[in-house]
Design an enzyme around this catalytic site. Structure first.
Site, PDB file in Angstrom:
ATOM      1  N   LYS A   1     -22.482 125.845  -7.400  1.00 31.30           N
ATOM      2  CA  LYS A   1     -22.677 124.323  -7.038  1.00 31.30           C
ATOM      3  C   LYS A   1     -21.243 123.471  -7.513  1.00 31.30           C
ATOM      4  O   LYS A   1     -20.731 122.427  -6.769  1.00 31.30           O
ATOM      5  CB  LYS A   1     -23.608 123.912  -7.555  1.00 31.30           C
ATOM      6  CG  LYS A   1     -24.848 124.095  -6.664  1.00 31.30           C
ATOM      7  CD  LYS A   1     -25.940 122.912  -7.017  1.00 31.30           C
ATOM      8  CE  LYS A   1     -27.311 123.825  -7.181  1.00 31.30           C
ATOM      9  NZ  LYS A   1     -28.609 122.972  -7.546  1.00 31.30           N
TER      10      LYS A   1
ATOM     11  N   LYS B   1     -33.063 130.435   4.505  1.00 34.99           N
ATOM     12  CA  LYS B   1     -34.455 130.427   4.388  1.00 34.99           C
ATOM     13  C   LYS B   1     -34.772 128.666   3.893  1.00 34.99           C
ATOM     14  O   LYS B   1     -33.285 127.619   4.517  1.00 34.99           O
ATOM     15  CB  LYS B   1     -34.576 130.590   2.567  1.00 34.99           C
ATOM     16  CG  LYS B   1     -34.395 129.332   1.123  1.00 34.99           C
ATOM     17  CD  LYS B   1     -35.180 129.780   0.545  1.00 34.99           C
ATOM     18  CE  LYS B   1     -35.008 128.303  -0.346  1.00 34.99           C
ATOM     19  NZ  LYS B   1     -35.227 126.924  -0.203  1.00 34.99           N
TER      20      LYS B   1
ATOM     21  N   LYS C   1     -34.911 122.105   1.493  1.00 35.65           N
ATOM     22  CA  LYS C   1     -34.616 120.994   1.167  1.00 35.65           C
ATOM     23  C   LYS C   1     -33.354 120.503   1.267  1.00 35.65           C
ATOM     24  O   LYS C   1     -33.205 118.888   1.920  1.00 35.65           O
ATOM     25  CB  LYS C   1     -35.093 119.882  -0.040  1.00 35.65           C
ATOM     26  CG  LYS C   1     -36.450 120.506  -0.829  1.00 35.65           C
ATOM     27  CD  LYS C   1     -36.804 119.370  -2.033  1.00 35.65           C
ATOM     28  CE  LYS C   1     -36.474 120.261  -2.884  1.00 35.65           C
ATOM     29  NZ  LYS C   1     -36.056 120.137  -3.960  1.00 35.65           N
TER      30      LYS C   1
HETATM   31  P1  ATP Z   1     -32.706 122.883  -2.614  1.00 33.26           P
HETATM   32  O1  ATP Z   1     -32.259 122.868  -1.071  1.00 33.26           O
HETATM   33  O2  ATP Z   1     -33.238 121.704  -3.235  1.00 33.26           O
HETATM   34  O3  ATP Z   1     -32.888 124.358  -3.377  1.00 33.26           O
HETATM   35  P2  ATP Z   1     -35.555 124.150  -1.983  1.00 33.26           P
HETATM   36  O4  ATP Z   1     -35.907 123.700  -0.640  1.00 33.26           O
HETATM   37  O5  ATP Z   1     -34.785 125.363  -1.857  1.00 33.26           O
HETATM   38  O6  ATP Z   1     -34.335 122.638  -1.831  1.00 33.26           O
HETATM   39  P3  ATP Z   1     -36.911 124.274  -4.661  1.00 33.26           P
HETATM   40  O7  ATP Z   1     -36.761 122.208  -4.958  1.00 33.26           O
HETATM   41  O8  ATP Z   1     -35.997 124.560  -4.954  1.00 33.26           O
HETATM   42  O9  ATP Z   1     -37.028 123.572  -2.927  1.00 33.26           O
HETATM   43  O10 ATP Z   1     -37.871 124.872  -4.683  1.00 33.26           O
HETATM   44  C1  ATP Z   1     -39.054 124.362  -5.028  1.00 33.26           C
HETATM   45  C2  ATP Z   1     -40.617 125.249  -4.731  1.00 33.26           C
HETATM   46  O11 ATP Z   1     -40.251 125.640  -3.637  1.00 33.26           O
HETATM   47  C3  ATP Z   1     -39.886 126.888  -5.580  1.00 33.26           C
HETATM   48  O12 ATP Z   1     -40.889 127.390  -6.047  1.00 33.26           O
HETATM   49  C4  ATP Z   1     -39.571 127.716  -4.911  1.00 33.26           C
HETATM   50  O13 ATP Z   1     -39.660 128.918  -4.819  1.00 33.26           O
HETATM   51  C5  ATP Z   1     -40.373 127.244  -3.174  1.00 33.26           C
HETATM   52  N1  ATP Z   1     -40.210 127.371  -1.779  1.00 33.26           N
HETATM   53  C6  ATP Z   1     -38.823 126.767  -1.529  1.00 33.26           C
HETATM   54  N2  ATP Z   1     -38.214 127.410  -0.922  1.00 33.26           N
HETATM   55  C7  ATP Z   1     -38.911 127.734   0.342  1.00 33.26           C
HETATM   56  C8  ATP Z   1     -39.205 128.594   1.594  1.00 33.26           C
HETATM   57  N3  ATP Z   1     -38.461 128.309   2.550  1.00 33.26           N
HETATM   58  N4  ATP Z   1     -40.117 129.594   1.678  1.00 33.26           N
HETATM   59  C9  ATP Z   1     -40.940 129.808   0.422  1.00 33.26           C
HETATM   60  N5  ATP Z   1     -40.930 129.226  -1.337  1.00 33.26           N
HETATM   61  C10 ATP Z   1     -39.915 127.739  -0.733  1.00 33.26           C
HETATM   62 MG    MG Z   2     -33.722 125.935  -4.067  1.00 34.33          MG
END
Ligand code: ATP
Ligand code: MG
Length: 324
Positions: A110, A191, A194
């Protein structure tokens, strides 16, 4: 039940992957040993818009409640409402090496992407260690990208206990109970995230038409065969994974039920809408009752502060601070 803790950082919008991978497992197993919080302080480690963080924090809490998180069964709160998180953060900074923090892969990745790197980006894993240790956490369900940070929390707990006497429960990372990893519908080798800016994210608060459109536009491939083979057919396999996750079935078994991509997509769109629609409706209801959400947060913060206060007092005394 082991004591489990999960934090959601209010950057971007919660999506179907978050729901399947994190929210649903929490709701399914919630108990007095479940700790769920919105980690608003973590959202300040990267460039942020203050109004956006405030709005997302409330949105995330409301979505967790709409998804079935029960504040009477588990502990739900906002991180910054519990000042012991930052208090313990400092004590743990005094237990962590600079080299140790700068070796974190997420920090390296990052910080490389930005011109102005906030100091808090370097120390954020120590705040995460405080989040974990403050609540006597035994298990932290995380994806692979966060397991190094849980390792750090372990190391810090073991070091603190060794130097100053037994103070913290030593946590461990566990794989989320549901293994399904939802991929981006527009780019099925990444994947769903967010922070992604693609058109392939199914947001939990998207209207049904938007969800349907996103599914119908999902990337597939040219051979026309419905089969579950993530390496060779990532797009189609991801659609089957989504359908399986929403209906409680097996992706490989579902593949046999469809002859065409169009039929599969329609079934996926129906299943996604059926999964997220009741949550969105409940969210809209809760939104009309801000007093309720505020009460939940006030009560959650009070309970979290009580628990956390005892742990911080023990840490303060152990590390050598004179009681006030
Ligand atoms: P960022 O892009 O900000 O990292 P993110 O979508 O990866 O956002 P996180 O806040 O990192 O979200 O993760 C929150 C929870 O959601 C974690 O437990 C993570 O394992 C789960 N998670 C995130 N993306 C996925 C996905 N595509 N499929 C299944 N579980 C997910
Ligand atoms: Mg994440």
């Amino acid at each position: 039940m082991p004591r489990r803790l999960t934090g959601f950082t209010p950057s971007g919008h919660l999506h179907l992957g978050n729901h399947i991978g994190a929210v649903r497992p929490i709701v399914a197993e919630q108990s007095a040993d479940t700790v769920v919080f919105v980690s608003d302080l973590h959202a300040l480690t990267l460039d942020h818009d203050p109004a956006e963080v405030r709005a997302r924090t409330l949105e995330f809490v409301t979505l967790l409640l709409a998804s079935g998180a029960d504040p009477d069964a588990c502990l739900v709160f906002v991180q910054s409402h519990v000042p012991q998180h930052t208090e313990l953060h400092y004590l743990l900074e005094c237990t962590t090496g600079y080299g140790e923090a700068s070796r974190m892969i997420q920090f390296k990745e990052k910080s490389r992407r930005q011109e102005h790197v906030r100091l808090s980006l370097l120390t954020y894993p120590v705040l995460m260690a405080a989040d974990i240790l403050l609540h006597d956490t035994e298990e932290v369900p995380v994806g692979a990208d966060q397991s190094q940070h849980v390792e750090l929390a372990r190391d810090v707990a073991i070091r603190f206990n060794g130097r100053y006497g037994p103070t913290f429960t030593v946590p461990r990372a566990v794989n989320p109970p549901v293994a399904a990893r939802i991929m981006d519908l527009a780019d099925p080798t990444s994947k769903m995230s967010k922070s992604a800016s693609t058109t392939g994210v199914l947001r939990m608060l998207d209207e049904p038409e938007v969800l349907r459109r996103t599914v119908m536009r999902a990337v597939t491939d040219a051979d026309g065969e419905v089969a579950f083979d993530p390496a060779r057919k990532p797009g189609v396999s991801n659609l089957l994974t989504v359908l399986a996750a929403c209906t409680g079935d097996e992706p490989a078994r579902l593949a046999g039920r469809f002859d065409r991509y169009g039929e599969l997509k329609t079934a996926v769109a129906d299943a996604v809408v059926a999964t997220l629609d009741p949550i969105r409706e409940r969210y809209r209801e809760l939104e009309k009752d801000p007093g309720y959400v505020r009460t939940v947060l006030r009560d959650g913060a009070r309970r979290a502060r009580e628990r956390a206060g005892a742990r911080v007092d023990a840490a303060r005394e152990a590390i050598g601070l004179l009681p006030g």
